[in-house]
Design a protein around this motif. Structure first.
Motif, PDB file in Angstrom:
ATOM      1  N   SER A   2       2.707  14.375  -5.421  1.00 25.77           N
ATOM      2  CA  SER A   2       2.841  13.613  -6.666  1.00 25.77           C
ATOM      3  C   SER A   2       2.491  14.429  -7.905  1.00 25.77           C
ATOM      4  O   SER A   2       2.611  13.929  -9.029  1.00 25.77           O
ATOM      5  CB  SER A   2       1.948  12.364  -6.621  1.00 25.77           C
ATOM      6  OG  SER A   2       0.574  12.728  -6.522  1.00 25.77           O
ATOM      7  N   SER A  43      -1.355   5.572 -13.955  1.00 26.69           N
ATOM      8  CA  SER A  43      -2.525   5.111 -13.205  1.00 26.69           C
ATOM      9  C   SER A  43      -2.187   4.689 -11.782  1.00 26.69           C
ATOM     10  O   SER A  43      -3.071   4.657 -10.919  1.00 26.69           O
ATOM     11  CB  SER A  43      -3.205   3.946 -13.940  1.00 26.69           C
ATOM     12  OG  SER A  43      -2.328   2.856 -14.097  1.00 26.69           O
ATOM     13  N   THR A  44      -0.918   4.385 -11.522  1.00 27.18           N
ATOM     14  CA  THR A  44      -0.524   4.063 -10.145  1.00 27.18           C
ATOM     15  C   THR A  44       0.082   5.269  -9.417  1.00 27.18           C
ATOM     16  O   THR A  44       0.317   5.201  -8.206  1.00 27.18           O
ATOM     17  CB  THR A  44       0.488   2.896 -10.122  1.00 27.18           C
ATOM     18  OG1 THR A  44       1.576   3.185 -11.009  1.00 27.18           O
ATOM     19  CG2 THR A  44      -0.165   1.599 -10.548  1.00 27.18           C
ATOM     20  N   THR A  45       0.324   6.343 -10.143  1.00 33.49           N
ATOM     21  CA  THR A  45       0.731   7.587  -9.485  1.00 33.49           C
ATOM     22  C   THR A  45      -0.486   8.258  -8.862  1.00 33.49           C
ATOM     23  O   THR A  45      -0.459   8.706  -7.722  1.00 33.49           O
ATOM     24  CB  THR A  45       1.400   8.547 -10.485  1.00 33.49           C
ATOM     25  OG1 THR A  45       2.569   7.919 -11.024  1.00 33.49           O
ATOM     26  CG2 THR A  45       1.812   9.849  -9.810  1.00 33.49           C
ATOM     27  N   ARG A  46      -1.564   8.327  -9.649  1.00 33.84           N
ATOM     28  CA  ARG A  46      -2.866   8.781  -9.154  1.00 33.84           C
ATOM     29  C   ARG A  46      -3.924   7.920  -9.817  1.00 33.84           C
ATOM     30  O   ARG A  46      -3.870   7.689 -11.028  1.00 33.84           O
ATOM     31  CB  ARG A  46      -3.104  10.265  -9.484  1.00 33.84           C
ATOM     32  CG  ARG A  46      -2.334  11.197  -8.588  1.00 33.84           C
ATOM     33  CD  ARG A  46      -2.392  12.634  -9.040  1.00 33.84           C
ATOM     34  NE  ARG A  46      -3.743  13.163  -9.084  1.00 33.84           N
ATOM     35  CZ  ARG A  46      -4.000  14.481  -9.198  1.00 33.84           C
ATOM     36  NH1 ARG A  46      -3.008  15.352  -9.265  1.00 33.84           N
ATOM     37  NH2 ARG A  46      -5.241  14.910  -9.259  1.00 33.84           N
ATOM     38  N   THR A  47      -4.895   7.458  -9.046  1.00 31.96           N
ATOM     39  CA  THR A  47      -5.900   6.540  -9.568  1.00 31.96           C
ATOM     40  C   THR A  47      -6.648   7.119 -10.759  1.00 31.96           C
ATOM     41  O   THR A  47      -7.030   6.394 -11.684  1.00 31.96           O
ATOM     42  CB  THR A  47      -6.914   6.161  -8.464  1.00 31.96           C
ATOM     43  OG1 THR A  47      -6.200   5.713  -7.313  1.00 31.96           O
ATOM     44  CG2 THR A  47      -7.833   5.052  -8.927  1.00 31.96           C
ATOM     45  N   TYR A 105       3.072  13.550 -11.853  1.00 33.41           N
ATOM     46  CA  TYR A 105       1.883  13.299 -12.668  1.00 33.41           C
ATOM     47  C   TYR A 105       1.872  14.188 -13.908  1.00 33.41           C
ATOM     48  O   TYR A 105       1.555  13.728 -15.010  1.00 33.41           O
ATOM     49  CB  TYR A 105       0.620  13.527 -11.840  1.00 33.41           C
ATOM     50  CG  TYR A 105      -0.626  12.991 -12.504  1.00 33.41           C
ATOM     51  CD1 TYR A 105      -1.011  11.671 -12.329  1.00 33.41           C
ATOM     52  CD2 TYR A 105      -1.412  13.806 -13.317  1.00 33.41           C
ATOM     53  CE1 TYR A 105      -2.148  11.164 -12.933  1.00 33.41           C
ATOM     54  CE2 TYR A 105      -2.551  13.319 -13.936  1.00 33.41           C
ATOM     55  CZ  TYR A 105      -2.913  11.993 -13.742  1.00 33.41           C
ATOM     56  OH  TYR A 105      -4.039  11.506 -14.374  1.00 33.41           O
ATOM     57  N   HIS A 130      -2.296   7.084  -1.277  1.00 31.49           N
ATOM     58  CA  HIS A 130      -2.253   8.256  -2.157  1.00 31.49           C
ATOM     59  C   HIS A 130      -1.856   7.900  -3.586  1.00 31.49           C
ATOM     60  O   HIS A 130      -1.768   8.783  -4.434  1.00 31.49           O
ATOM     61  CB  HIS A 130      -1.251   9.293  -1.622  1.00 31.49           C
ATOM     62  CG  HIS A 130      -1.664   9.906  -0.331  1.00 31.49           C
ATOM     63  ND1 HIS A 130      -2.770  10.709  -0.211  1.00 31.49           N
ATOM     64  CD2 HIS A 130      -1.127   9.835   0.911  1.00 31.49           C
ATOM     65  CE1 HIS A 130      -2.898  11.116   1.038  1.00 31.49           C
ATOM     66  NE2 HIS A 130      -1.917  10.601   1.738  1.00 31.49           N
ATOM     67  N   GLY A 131      -1.613   6.665  -3.879  1.00 30.13           N
ATOM     68  CA  GLY A 131      -1.060   6.270  -5.168  1.00 30.13           C
ATOM     69  C   GLY A 131       0.280   5.610  -4.929  1.00 30.13           C
ATOM     70  O   GLY A 131       1.084   6.093  -4.120  1.00 30.13           O
ATOM     71  N   SER A 132       0.519   4.516  -5.627  1.00 28.43           N
ATOM     72  CA  SER A 132       1.652   3.661  -5.285  1.00 28.43           C
ATOM     73  C   SER A 132       2.982   4.092  -5.882  1.00 28.43           C
ATOM     74  O   SER A 132       4.024   4.024  -5.220  1.00 28.43           O
ATOM     75  CB  SER A 132       1.360   2.217  -5.743  1.00 28.43           C
ATOM     76  OG  SER A 132       0.148   1.772  -5.203  1.00 28.43           O
TER      77      SER A 132
END
Length: 460
Positions: A133, A180-184, A137, A61-63
């Protein structure tokens, strides 16, 4: 609007403070102590624990959000309420940075109206008490816009010396990797900034943007490769390959061809622009399933109008338009229609409203540059539409507060199952019983393992 702006500009800080109070009060009244039935929110917490124990890197889901929750887990222990309170803080901080990023850059009236719409919107405030997230975000998005616009202001102060501003670039690069690593889809911010700077002929600044990002992206990817054996493009769950499947849950259906991807873009446009956006702004009921070609085309027309005028007249709005084009465009192309979740467009709602209202205002002025009766009527109509959105969202929020009042009261008194339907209550009680009575050496199968993980207090 110019006349109204002169009055509003003197009171814009008061309007913002009132909006902030609305967000805090409504956020508390809408606070939800339960985990949602969707399962993704509980999966973030489960992923955080697995990451802390060195068992799995959170890639699905995002790191960053699970990694962040892991830090919170170390400090506060397994406390879902703390996780939810942090989401509440992210929503508050998002409103603060959104306001200060645009305060001196656009019409005070349009900014004030957008801030109020955002502050009282129950759809957005829902994520102030969830472990999705979206809250993080929204916060990171607002901070990045604030930081970039500040950097952009300095670019026009010639001669520009990098040695005087390198800290700002490093901060910007760090925030880019977090987004960008929270949501692609957060990569759209990097794309938008680079394109904006290239169009503005700030070629060195575009290189600074890419460089500041790579300063953090390269070590981050090396870390994933060495520690977790994740190589970009080759491992990490195969997310990229999933984009091309017609149905993620039925891969036997095959992959999309070019025509299929075009159809996906069109259908997603209708789902998100003519349904979800109008539900968020209160023009459609929450349960509405109807989509509209007319409303979709209208939204695209308003975007093109705003983009053209922003290119001519406003660096700030031009950048926001590019960011929305990349982020929403990528969403429509990469996600199958079956996802169709409101939260995927919700994070852009404040930016869409500010861009569209500004674009319509520019169009009105271009039709009649004199203060004619038609011009004045059209400008007031624009303000009235915004006011209608405020009352629509207030009505929706009031209704949800009424529904949540009894539920929240029962939950606060210790009944954490109140508000679930009987099937969910039994499922979650079974999960709790397993956590208390069955040792970790014994495997238990669960339809929603991440939810069982929460209610069993951490059992796999």
């Amino acid at each position: 609007l110019t006349i109204i702006d002169k009055f509003i500009s003197k009171h814009i800080d008061i309007i913002f403070l009132i909006s902030l109070i609305f967000t805090i009060v409504f956020g508390i009244l809408l606070f939800n102590l339960k985990i949602s039935e969707g399962g993704d929110d509980s999966d973030y917490i489960s992923s955080a624990k697995k990451f802390l124990e060195g068992r799995q890197f959170p890639y699905w889901h995002g790191s960053f959000y699970p990694i962040f929750l892991g830090i919170v887990l170390v400090i506060f222990g397994f406390n879902v309420v703390i996780f939810k309170i942090i989401s509440f803080l992210f929503i508050i901080l998002h409103l603060i940075f959104f306001y200060y990023a645009l305060k001196k850059r656009i019409s005070p009236t349009l900014l004030g109206l957008t801030v109020i719409i955002t502050a009282v919107n129950a759809n957005l405030l829902y994520y102030a008490s969830q472990t999705y997230s979206e809250a993080m975000y929204l916060f990171l998005q607002a901070v990045l816009i604030y930081v970039f616009l500040s950097i952009n202001d300095n670019l026009y102060k010639k001669p520009y010396k990098l040695k005087e501003h390198w800290k700002s670039w490093l901060l910007f690069g760090f925030l880019l990797i977090l987004l960008s690593t929270t949501r692609t889809v957060g990569y759209s911010m990097l794309m938008a900034v680079i394109l904006y700077l290239l169009v503005s002929k700030e070629f060195r600044a575009s290189l600074y943007t890419l460089g500041s990002y790579l300063v953090f992206a390269i070590p981050y990817n090396i870390y994933k490769w060495i520690v977790w054996d994740i190589i970009p493009g080759k491992s990490g769950g195969g997310r990229f390959e999933l984009i091309f499947y017609k149905n993620v849950y039925n891969r036997a259906a095959g992959t999309e061809d070019f025509a299929g991807m075009v159809t996906r873009f069109i259908e997603n446009s209708k789902i998100y622009l003519s349904k979800h956006f109008f539900i968020i702004t209160g023009f459609k009921d929450a349960g509405s399933t109807e989509t509209s070609v007319f409303l979709t085309l209208l939204m695209y027309a308003l975007f093109l109008v705003a983009l053209i005028y922003a290119f001519r007249n406003s660096k700030t709005l031009f950048f926001i338009a590019l960011y929305l084009a990349f982020s929403i465009g990528i969403t429509f192309i990469t996600l199958q229609q079956t996802w169709g979740q409101q939260r995927l467009i919700l994070v852009y709602m404040p930016l869409i409203i500010i861009l569209f209202t500004w674009g319509i205002y520019q169009l009105i002025n271009s039709i009649s540059k004199q203060a004619s009766a038609v011009n004045i009527i059209l400008q007031f109509s624009l303000i009235i539409v915004c006011v209608i959105i405020i009352f629509n969202t207030l009505g929706n929020t009031a209704e949800r507060i009424k529904q949540n009042k009894k539920e929240l009261s029962k939950n606060l008194r210790g009944n954490l199952y109140y508000g679930f339907t009987p099937d969910w209550i039994n499922f979650l009680k079974m999960s709790e019983w397993v956590g208390k009575n069955i040792p970790d050496s014994i495997v238990v199968a669960s339809r929603k393992p991440s939810m069982s993980f929460i209610y069993s207090k951490g059992k796999e």
